[in-house]
Enzyme design. Structure first.
Site, PDB file in Angstrom:
ATOM      1  CB  CYS A  87      52.977  83.617  71.543  1.00  0.00           C
ATOM      2  SG  CYS A  87      51.424  83.855  70.697  1.00  0.00           S
ATOM      3  NE  ARG A 317      36.625  81.986  82.915  1.00  0.00           N
ATOM      4  CZ  ARG A 317      36.201  81.923  84.165  1.00  0.00           C
ATOM      5  NH1 ARG A 317      35.447  80.912  84.561  1.00  0.00           N
ATOM      6  NH2 ARG A 317      36.520  82.868  85.030  1.00  0.00           N
ATOM      7  CG  ASP A 606      32.416  49.053  68.803  1.00  0.00           C
ATOM      8  OD1 ASP A 606      31.550  48.154  68.742  1.00  0.00           O
ATOM      9  OD2 ASP A 606      32.539  49.804  69.780  1.00  0.00           O
TER      10      ASP A 606
END
Length: 636
Positions: A87, A317, A606
């Site tokens: 994590c 969600r 563009d």
């Protein structure tokens, strides 16, 4: 099985204290002021009437594919009291200043608005939501919102046993607890903290209070906990658990990597070998989980197949980050700051238009990206799930594939950890210089794109923290004549057949000066054509691969890696572009890098030309090249 002794203790601990409550809802004593049973029956009849005569779902929360978004996830904090290895680094991650986080009143204001428009389920996430001091008060005030049926919470369980009785009384009626192992020592290894028994106490407390099922989220990782699959399943025999096995997102570099990822089908086969009678359960249209049950078992198991079988078609969600950004897709690359609009005094109607526009841009699946299996790492702890950071760099950076882009939040919360900044410094394309040595902050939002694994998203991490080692500057040995012209002055393609094959790397850059109006639209992703930076990066990658078809005397090169990196510079109202190419062969890749950077710049032009014709494409240049007979080059 190695986990058996600990597993037995766990099951005995949970069973010994479980009260065997079988109600489908949390068991609570009536509180003062609650309606009596006849009144409740009247409310049920009213609810049935409202369901049968419901008004059309809010257009603001319905996307262009007809998906009605009735489920809102709100991150209460970026902080966490664990440091899971998959994590975040052990020292944590830089956090957003408190002043930039949503206040309690702002959370409730947004929740009230979403519920009014049709959201009937809110889940509180983090970081770790239970370390927010006023979490009980937030739940209680959410419980008072008319139309909100479910208040859920996802937690690591460390503080759950202590807080759950008060949370339940406040109105919390769904709990998800993250637990990746049943072995205490392994738990401490994974999360770098003690606390296994606190998590188990939290699970026990949820069962005791009548939550049914208690959902346990388990991320399955090969070589770490896949040997505990059967132990987790066995827990459901006597306990009202829904053990949810989540496919690990394999961010070991930039390629789809099956080494750590255990697929849903593999897990299912393993479980069926032990319990061949495993039955599939029906599921709701919007469910993310595939549910199964072993006959006679009290609980069930589920699989969340976010990697192998996406569930985008029925997604309902939305997510609000702790600092107030609305994300319409977990894997998406755009965020809209509701916090900024709130603090600027936006009316409810204005907020709804902003929300409706964001929902309307939601892609059919995975933010329009080709396949989640082809994508690389992206930071997630700041949107309510885990940030996947690898502990070591991949063996070969040349194995990387390009990555569809991600929009980055400007705050320091998304800056790389020192650990990853170091990896970036040591293992990025050799001698590639950062685009900017200055922070581009100045208070305005910065969007940051890269196809490297979790590159720094705050410009200061691209400067001193990740500067490549010093290298000789200036050109190396050069030819005294043009190589693509013969002795008669005619165009001639160089014969590279006799040259040795070496590793070739080239980095080129370009800059597009947009002006303030176009820059703001690009920054806020408000162009009618779509996301200019996403399209530009794709164009840059494609151009690199087509260089030999665009440059007449350029050899075709089998590129092993292309990276296109775009960064917004608010001080100059500019888009900074850096393109890098890598290949192994007898000829260099400078033209591929230059073509890539130039085409990305032209694509930005563009995308923005309808807004302004006063756009300047400038500074298309080679930054560095390595490999080849004429030596390396690094622009001073």
């Amino acid at each position: 099985m190695a986990a058996r002794p600990a597993f037995g203790i766990v099951r005995q601990l949970l069973r010994s204290n479980a009260r065997g409550c079988s109600s489908g809802a949390p068991v609570t004593q009536p509180r003062p002021g609650e309606p009596s049973r006849p009144t409740r029956e009247g409310l049920s009849l009213r609810l049935q009437f409202l369901q049968e005569h419901a008004a059309p779902f809010s257009a603001f929360l319905t996307d262009s594919f007809g998906r009605q978004h009735s489920y809102l996830r709100i991150s209460l904090t970026e902080k966490c009291n664990l440091r899971c290895q998959y994590c975040m680094p052990e020292e944590g991650v830089p956090l957003t200043p408190k002043a930039d986080l949503l206040t309690t009143e702002e959370i409730l204001t947004l929740a009230r608005l979403f519920v009014k428009e049709g959201v009937d389920k809110i889940r509180l996430t983090g970081g770790e939501p239970l370390i927010r001091p006023d979490v009980v008060d937030i739940v209680a005030r959410l419980h008072g919102l008319e139309g909100l049926r479910t208040i859920g919470l996802t937690t690591n369980g460390i503080n759950l046993a202590r807080l759950l009785p008060r949370l339940q009384q406040a109105g919390l009626n769904a709990v998800n607890i993250s637990l990746d192992t049943l072995v205490p020592a392994k738990f401490e290894f994974i999360v770098r903290r003690k606390g296994f028994h606190k998590v188990m106490e939290g699970i026990h407390k949820a069962i005791e209070l009548g939550y049914k099922p208690v959902k346990v989220n388990c991320v399955v990782m090969r070589g770490l906990n896949e040997d505990e699959l059967l132990d987790f399943v066995a827990l459901t025999e006597g306990l009202p658990l829904d053990v949810r096995f989540i496919e690990y997102m394999p961010f070991d570099g930039n390629k789809w990597n099956f080494k750590k990822m255990v697929s849903y089908k593999e897990m299912l086969d393993t479980i069926r070998q032990r319990w061949p009678g495993l039955e599939k359960l029906p599921e709701e249209d919007s469910s993310t989980a595939k549910a199964f049950k072993i006959p006679g078992f009290q609980g069930q198991i589920s699989f969340i197949t976010s990697m192998s079988e996406h569930f985008c078609g029925t997604c309902n969600r939305l997510r609000i980050t702790a600092d107030g950004n609305l994300k319409v897709c977990l894997f998406g690359n755009s965020e809209v700051s509701l916090r900024d609009h709130l603090r600027a005094g936006a009316s409810e109607e204005e907020l709804l238009r902003i929300i409706g526009a964001a929902v309307g841009r939601k892609k059919r699946q995975h933010a329009g990206m080709f396949n989640i299996a082809q994508m690389k790492n992206r930071p997630m702890i700041l949107i309510g799930v885990l940030l996947m950071l690898q502990d070591s760099p991949p063996a070969r950076w040349s194995n990387f594939s390009w990555d569809p882009l991600r929009v980055r939040n400007p705050s320091a919360r998304q800056c790389l950890s020192d650990q990853m900044a170091s990896l970036w410094k040591r293992h990025c394309i050799p001698k590639a210089l950062p685009l900017s040595q200055q922070c581009l902050g100045s208070g305005s939002p910065q969007r940051h794109y890269s196809s490297y694994p979790d590159p720094d998203t705050h410009s200061k991490c691209l400067s001193t923290g990740s500067q490549a080692p010093d290298a000789p500057s200036g050109p190396g040995p050069t030819s005294n004549q043009l190589t693509h012209v013969d002795s008669a002055g005619r165009a001639s393609m160089v014969d590279v057949g006799g040259k040795p094959e070496t590793e070739r790397v080239a980095v080129a850059s370009a800059m597009v000066l947009l002006g303030p109006v176009a820059f703001k639209l690009v920054q806020q992703n408000q162009l009618k054509k779509g996301d200019a930076l996403v399209v530009a990066q794709l164009a840059g990658v494609q151009a690199a691969k087509l260089t030999s078809q665009l440059i007449p005397l350029c050899h075709h090169v089998a590129l092993s890696h292309v990276q296109v990196h775009l960064e917004l510079d608010s001080t100059r109202h500019a888009v900074l572009i850096q393109a890098s190419c890598r290949a192994r062969g007898p000829t260099g890749v400078e033209m591929e890098a230059l073509t890539s950077a130039a085409m990305a710049a032209l694509t930005v032009y563009d995308m923005c030309k309808a807004v302004s014709r006063d756009i300047v494409v400038t500074e298309v240049k080679l930054i560095s090249k390595t490999g080849g007979q004429r030596g390396d080059f690094h622009r001073a």
